[in-house]
Design a protein around this motif. Structure first.
Motif, mmCIF file in Angstrom:
data_model
loop_
_atom_site.group_PDB
_atom_site.id
_atom_site.type_symbol
_atom_site.label_atom_id
_atom_site.label_comp_id
_atom_site.label_asym_id
_atom_site.label_seq_id
_atom_site.Cartn_x
_atom_site.Cartn_y
_atom_site.Cartn_z
ATOM 1 N N VAL A 6 -47.655 -7.857 -6.302
ATOM 2 C CA VAL A 6 -47.432 -8.929 -5.330
ATOM 3 C C VAL A 6 -46.245 -8.523 -4.447
ATOM 4 N N HIS A 7 -46.362 -8.714 -3.146
ATOM 5 C CA HIS A 7 -45.300 -8.325 -2.215
ATOM 6 C C HIS A 7 -44.344 -9.492 -1.990
ATOM 7 N N ALA A 8 -43.089 -9.274 -2.348
ATOM 8 C CA ALA A 8 -42.049 -10.294 -2.182
ATOM 9 C C ALA A 8 -40.982 -9.799 -1.222
ATOM 10 N N ALA A 30 -43.526 -6.993 -9.167
ATOM 11 C CA ALA A 30 -43.595 -7.236 -7.722
ATOM 12 C C ALA A 30 -43.150 -6.006 -6.942
ATOM 13 N N ARG A 31 -43.754 -5.823 -5.775
ATOM 14 C CA ARG A 31 -43.290 -4.844 -4.802
ATOM 15 C C ARG A 31 -42.349 -5.579 -3.853
ATOM 16 N N LEU A 32 -41.213 -4.995 -3.557
ATOM 17 C CA LEU A 32 -40.142 -5.717 -2.876
ATOM 18 C C LEU A 32 -39.827 -5.151 -1.505
ATOM 19 N N PHE A 69 -40.054 -7.869 9.249
ATOM 20 C CA PHE A 69 -41.273 -8.283 8.544
ATOM 21 C C PHE A 69 -42.432 -7.341 8.868
ATOM 22 N N ASP A 70 -42.466 -6.817 10.075
ATOM 23 C CA ASP A 70 -43.471 -5.798 10.395
ATOM 24 C C ASP A 70 -43.245 -4.552 9.547
ATOM 25 N N SER A 71 -41.988 -4.172 9.367
ATOM 26 C CA SER A 71 -41.652 -3.030 8.524
ATOM 27 C C SER A 71 -42.066 -3.292 7.080
ATOM 28 N N ALA A 72 -41.845 -4.518 6.628
ATOM 29 C CA ALA A 72 -42.227 -4.891 5.260
ATOM 30 C C ALA A 72 -43.729 -4.735 5.051
ATOM 31 N N ILE A 79 -47.492 -10.293 2.827
ATOM 32 C CA ILE A 79 -46.417 -10.911 2.042
ATOM 33 C C ILE A 79 -46.950 -12.133 1.305
ATOM 34 N N SER A 80 -46.682 -12.197 0.009
ATOM 35 C CA SER A 80 -47.098 -13.355 -0.788
ATOM 36 C C SER A 80 -45.936 -14.255 -1.187
ATOM 37 N N ILE A 81 -44.728 -13.681 -1.239
ATOM 38 C CA ILE A 81 -43.543 -14.436 -1.657
ATOM 39 C C ILE A 81 -42.423 -14.201 -0.647
ATOM 40 N N LEU A 82 -41.793 -15.278 -0.219
ATOM 41 C CA LEU A 82 -40.600 -15.197 0.623
ATOM 42 C C LEU A 82 -39.463 -15.893 -0.104
#
Length: 253
Positions: A6-8, A30-32, A69-72, A79-82
């Motif tokens: 999951v991307h956080a 999680a992937r951060l 956020f584009d870089s993320a 993105i699933s978690i902020l």
């Protein structure tokens, strides 16, 4: 591994509570993406974690947020978690608060939430279990002297989470706030130094001025805040939304 792949995204992820949150989410798979103004701090935290990407940015700057956020997404996908953790805590008597100091606190503690939530929103709504968790403060539910901009901004932060929780209640997105009491971080260290400088008290006496608010008579450990944030990020927390979760040792609100 309850958050496997999951991307956080974590703002203010380079130190203190943000770094503790990064470690807690990483431990669950999680992937951060860590966002903040200090690249060196972000990279130091990321170096100890698997699958951690850094995207330095001033979260008060809308264009910088969108670029981060584009870089993320480029690093880890949607993105699933902020986790909104970046914040500042200026201190001054209200009569001496300048317009610039007021605006600065609002920019980091409140405007940045608007920027980051909007930047992540399409991904969060498309995710099976989208999560927004904002690290607010006990100052979001009560007042403290000499911190008017901080108190006002943290009240606003909790209000925004409650508004989003209701607006998106019929979706898979939840929005919550975690509200620590005085926590063992650099910000509190600076507060202790300020008390000593202004009052001539010892470090022990200055620290006691802050821990007296906590019935347990101690500072909160950042790990305790991170565990509360982790719980709100889990898929099983889908019924918990619009809440301000206190991590404050029983401090009366």
């Amino acid at each position: 591994m309850r958050l496997q792949d999951v991307h956080a995204v974590i703002t203010g992820g380079g130190s203190g509570i943000g770094a503790a949150i990064a470690r807690a989410l990483a431990a669950e798979g999680a992937r951060l993406t860590l966002i903040g103004r200090r690249r060196d701090a972000l990279e130091a935290t990321a170096a100890s974690l698997p699958h951690a990407h850094v995207a330095p940015a001033d979260v008060a700057d809308r264009a910088a947020v969108e670029a981060a956020f584009d870089s993320a997404r480029g690093a880890h996908g949607p993105i699933s978690i902020l986790v909104n953790n970046a914040g500042i805590a200026p201190s001054a008597p209200f009569a001496r608060v300048t317009a610039e100091a007021w605006r600065g606190a609002m920019a980091i503690n409140l405007d940045a939430l608007f920027h980051c939530c909007q930047a992540a929103l399409p991904d969060l709504l498309a995710a099976p279990a989208g999560r927004i968790v904002t690290v607010a403060s006990t100052a979001g539910v009560k007042g403290y002297a000499y911190t008017a901009p901080y108190v006002a901004s943290k009240h606003g932060a909790i209000g925004l989470m409650r508004a989003l929780a209701i607006e998106y209640a019929a979706t898979g997105l939840t929005a919550n706030a975690v509200c620590p009491g005085f926590t063992d971080t650099d910000i509190v260290g600076q507060a202790v130094a300020n008390i000593r400088a202004k009052t001539g008290r010892s470090e022990t006496e200055a620290l006691a001025e802050l821990t007296r608010f906590n019935p347990q008579r101690r500072l909160i450990d950042p790990v305790e805040v991170a565990e509360a944030v982790l719980w709100l990020c889990l898929p099983a927390s889908r019924s918990v939304t619009g809440q301000a979760v206190m991590v404050a040792g029983g401090e009366v609100m």
